[in-house]
Design a protein around this motif. Structure first.
Motif, short mmCIF file in Angstrom:
data_model
loop_
_atom_site.label_atom_id
_atom_site.label_comp_id
_atom_site.label_asym_id
_atom_site.label_seq_id
_atom_site.Cartn_x
_atom_site.Cartn_y
_atom_site.Cartn_z
N LEU A 1 0.85 -1.18 0.00
CA LEU A 1 0.00 0.00 0.00
C LEU A 1 0.89 1.24 0.00
N GLY A 2 0.86 2.02 -1.07
CA GLY A 2 1.72 3.19 -1.17
C GLY A 2 1.28 4.32 -0.28
N ASN A 3 2.14 5.34 -0.18
CA ASN A 3 1.87 6.53 0.62
C ASN A 3 1.51 6.19 2.07
N THR A 4 2.23 5.25 2.65
CA THR A 4 1.92 4.77 3.99
C THR A 4 3.05 5.08 4.96
N LEU A 5 2.69 5.50 6.17
CA LEU A 5 3.63 5.71 7.26
C LEU A 5 3.17 4.89 8.45
N TYR A 6 4.10 4.22 9.11
CA TYR A 6 3.81 3.49 10.34
C TYR A 6 4.56 4.22 11.45
N ILE A 7 3.83 4.74 12.42
CA ILE A 7 4.41 5.46 13.55
C ILE A 7 4.41 4.48 14.72
N LEU A 8 5.60 4.11 15.19
CA LEU A 8 5.72 3.10 16.25
C LEU A 8 6.07 3.77 17.56
N GLY A 9 5.31 3.44 18.61
CA GLY A 9 5.55 3.97 19.94
C GLY A 9 6.42 3.04 20.75
#
Length: 92
Positions: A37-45
């Motif tokens: 899935l393009g244009n994706t960011l995963y923000i990990l805490g």
């Protein structure tokens, strides 16, 4: 979520970034990774928290943007629980 030690981004949708940046005095690791899935960011805490953001370009027409915003994620995208093995072994 607290401090955000890692951001994983789609390497085909985004320009290369430095591996590490400082935000408000805290280090943040930036990792490029191939996603379906393009244009994706995963923000990990820090406590295995994660936010997934799909960016919809401003040039997208209103109907397409709305449909993308309400569409369920593809079946082949990693789930929140399946990301721990990718983060620990492949990205750090």
């Amino acid at each position: 979520m607290g401090p955000l030690p890692q951001v994983v981004y789609d390497q085909l949708s985004w320009l290369p970034a430095p591996r590490r940046v400082i935000v408000s005095g805290c280090p943040v690791q930036l990792d490029a990774y191939p996603f379906e899935l393009g244009n994706t960011l995963y923000i990990l805490g820090g406590a295995d928290d994660m936010i997934v953001l799909q960016v919809i370009p401003s040039s997208t027409d209103a109907r397409t943007a709305l449909m993308a915003a309400v569409a369920p994620p593809p079946q082949n995208e990693p789930s929140v629980t399946s990301w721990s093995h990718v983060r620990d072994r492949d990205l750090v």
